[in-house]
Write an enzyme that holds these catalytic residues in place. Structure first.
Site, short mmCIF file in Angstrom:
data_model
loop_
_atom_site.label_atom_id
_atom_site.label_comp_id
_atom_site.label_asym_id
_atom_site.label_seq_id
_atom_site.Cartn_x
_atom_site.Cartn_y
_atom_site.Cartn_z
N GLY A 183 0.85 -1.18 0.00
CA GLY A 183 0.00 0.00 0.00
C GLY A 183 0.89 1.23 0.00
O GLY A 183 1.26 1.74 -1.05
N SER A 184 1.25 1.69 1.20
CA SER A 184 2.19 2.80 1.28
C SER A 184 3.54 2.41 0.68
O SER A 184 4.21 3.23 0.04
CB SER A 184 2.38 3.22 2.74
N TYR A 230 12.06 -3.57 -7.17
CA TYR A 230 11.03 -2.67 -7.71
C TYR A 230 11.32 -2.24 -9.15
O TYR A 230 10.42 -1.84 -9.89
CB TYR A 230 10.85 -1.44 -6.81
N GLU A 293 0.60 13.18 -9.95
CA GLU A 293 -0.47 13.94 -10.59
C GLU A 293 -1.82 13.62 -9.95
O GLU A 293 -2.65 14.51 -9.73
CB GLU A 293 -0.51 13.63 -12.08
N GLN A 332 -22.59 34.88 17.29
CA GLN A 332 -21.22 35.19 16.90
C GLN A 332 -20.31 33.97 16.95
O GLN A 332 -19.44 33.79 16.09
CB GLN A 332 -20.65 36.30 17.80
N MET A 391 -25.12 21.40 12.56
CA MET A 391 -26.50 21.05 12.21
C MET A 391 -27.23 20.32 13.33
O MET A 391 -28.42 20.04 13.21
CB MET A 391 -26.51 20.22 10.93
N GLY A 392 -26.52 19.99 14.40
CA GLY A 392 -27.16 19.30 15.52
C GLY A 392 -27.68 17.93 15.12
O GLY A 392 -27.03 17.19 14.38
N GLY A 393 -28.88 17.62 15.59
CA GLY A 393 -29.47 16.31 15.31
C GLY A 393 -29.63 16.04 13.84
O GLY A 393 -29.46 14.90 13.37
N GLU A 416 -4.05 6.99 -2.44
CA GLU A 416 -3.05 7.68 -3.26
C GLU A 416 -1.97 8.34 -2.39
O GLU A 416 -1.51 9.44 -2.65
CB GLU A 416 -3.71 8.68 -4.22
#
Length: 436
Positions: A183-184, A230, A293, A332, A391-393, A416
């Site tokens: 992966g990495s 590799y 890219e 505020q 937005m709360g609930g 990626e």
């Protein structure tokens, strides 16, 4: 809905054939200032004497792209977002419409049936799609910035003639690099290729492969000579349906659930010699370049996600949610949070556009792409999480989009190149510069 590509082609051609950037009417009083992305590619242009413009400046073509994709996403994708997420499946009609709109062949030249536009246009489309659904955005992103780019750069003329018209009109592409222990550490891959009398044979497996359920075209990385480690990695094109090729498992995920992510196996998959992409033993170079890219595309997906989450919540707190007798957005404390989040989103977008412009200009953009992806993914996670709280609930339930944006944001720090990989890339670039 008229094709986005057909609408923009005359403008793109005009921009390519003219030395002057197409600019909106209010900006044409300063014709001596030019945007670096006015043409499809600036690699053959000396930019030393070009006066700088704002990073976020868009050419007329790019502005039309943003407006048109935004309208398309709201009209055609938004009504299906929740159903696709619940079903964990991309609606085939959405994929078909992406092709119809020319969004799957943005940089493919017109001679192959593509839109013939520049890299920044692709980045803009990816961001606008992510404001509505990051799952659709990443399907478009991987197809354009990884697969189409690979074929355009390293495909033989026969491969281009065979596949580019399909990739621009009806065939989804997939990029097969990752494996269970690769992966990495991308170059630890174990999938092997061997030469045969007529071409090559591939054995092994891939994991976490985006677009693999919908795709018919796969760019597969395999090691043709493990003794070279590799440096033995080579890239091949494999068609779905080739004997020995199979989709072993479709993953169930935390986020971007409508985007397919599958395990793929290769059991003596024989492909003809002409399906070699580029040259033998050059695959590791291709992978590095493509991922650099592609990270700009993922960064754009994350800024689009952050914008979508912010806008969704801001509209709610400024128009609907009331507490203590007034709209929550009038407090505020809430306004300061909204302002801070908006500032961080715009800072991330500046990094994304700067990386895209440098890529188009032919400059070294590796560190810029890493910084853009790192910061954009961090901002996406932070802002989408705050948006749920604002937005709360209503932010916590699955009725709206807030919780989905929050879940979708997590993948930005993983695929990626993880955030730690981006930090390593940035640090290495800095060390080169500051080491005496």
């Amino acid at each position: 809905m008229a094709s986005i590509a057909k609408t923009f082609r005359p403008l793109a051609r005009a921009a390519t054939s003219s030395s002057r950037t197409l600019r909106p009417a209010f900006a044409r009083t300063s014709p001596q200032i030019r945007c670096l992305s006015a043409t499809m590619s600036r690699r053959d242009v000396d930019i030393a004497d070009i006066p700088p413009t704002p990073i976020s400046h868009l050419s007329e073509t790019e502005m039309l792209m943003a407006d048109s994709v935004q309208k398309f996403a709201n009209d055609a994708i938004l009504p299906k977002v929740r159903d696709m997420d619940e079903a964990e499946m991309m609606d085939p009609a959405v994929v078909e419409q992406l092709f119809e709109q020319g969004l799957m062949g943005i940089e493919i030249p017109e001679e192959y049936g593509g839109s013939g536009m520049n890299f920044t246009s692709a980045i803009i489309a990816i961001e606008e799609l992510a404001r509505i659904d990051p799952s659709v955005s990443v399907l478009c992103d991987v197809h354009n910035t990884l697969c189409n780019t690979a074929l355009l750069k390293w495909g033989s003329e026969n491969l281009k003639k065979k596949w580019l018209p399909k990739l621009a009109t009806d065939t989804v592409a997939s990029f097969c690099l990752s494996e269970p222990v690769s992966g990495s550490d991308a170059f630890a891959l174990a999938t092997k290729a061997t030469r045969t009398e007529n071409g090559y044979k591939i054995n092994g497996g891939k994991m976490w492969i985006t677009n693999s359920y919908e795709a018919n075209f796969f760019i597969v990385f395999a090691n043709l000579d493990p003794s070279k480690k590799y440096k033995g990695i080579t890239a091949f094109i494999v068609e779905k349906g080739t004997p020995g090729f199979s989709i072993a498992k479709k993953e169930k995920k935390l986020g971007i659930k409508a985007s397919s992510t599958c395990v793929i196996t290769f059991d003596d998959v024989e492909i003809p010699a002409e399906n070699l992409l580029g040259k033998e033993f050059e695959g590791y170079k291709y992978a590095i370049g493509l991922l650099n890219e592609g990270r700009i595309g993922i960064a754009a997906q994350m800024t689009g996600l952050a914008l979508g989450a912010w806008e969704n919540a801001a509209k709610y707190v400024w128009n609907d949610r009331k507490q203590f007798g007034q709209l929550v957005g009038e407090f505020q404390g809430m306004q300061h949070q909204l302002a801070q989040a908006w500032t961080e989103i715009q800072a991330a977008r500046a990094l994304v556009f700067n990386a895209a412009r440098k890529k188009e200009a032919g400059e070294d953009f590796v560190m810029d792409a890493a910084m853009a992806k790192l910061h954009a993914s961090q901002v996406a996670g932070k802002v989408s999480g705050q948006a749920v709280e604002w937005m709360g609930g209503m932010g916590f339930v699955r009725e709206g989009l807030a919780e989905k944006f929050f879940r979708d944001s997590k993948i930005g720090a993983i695929y990626e190149g993880t955030s730690n990989i981006q930090l390593t890339t940035i640090a290495k670039q800095l060390q080169k510069h500051y080491t005496r």
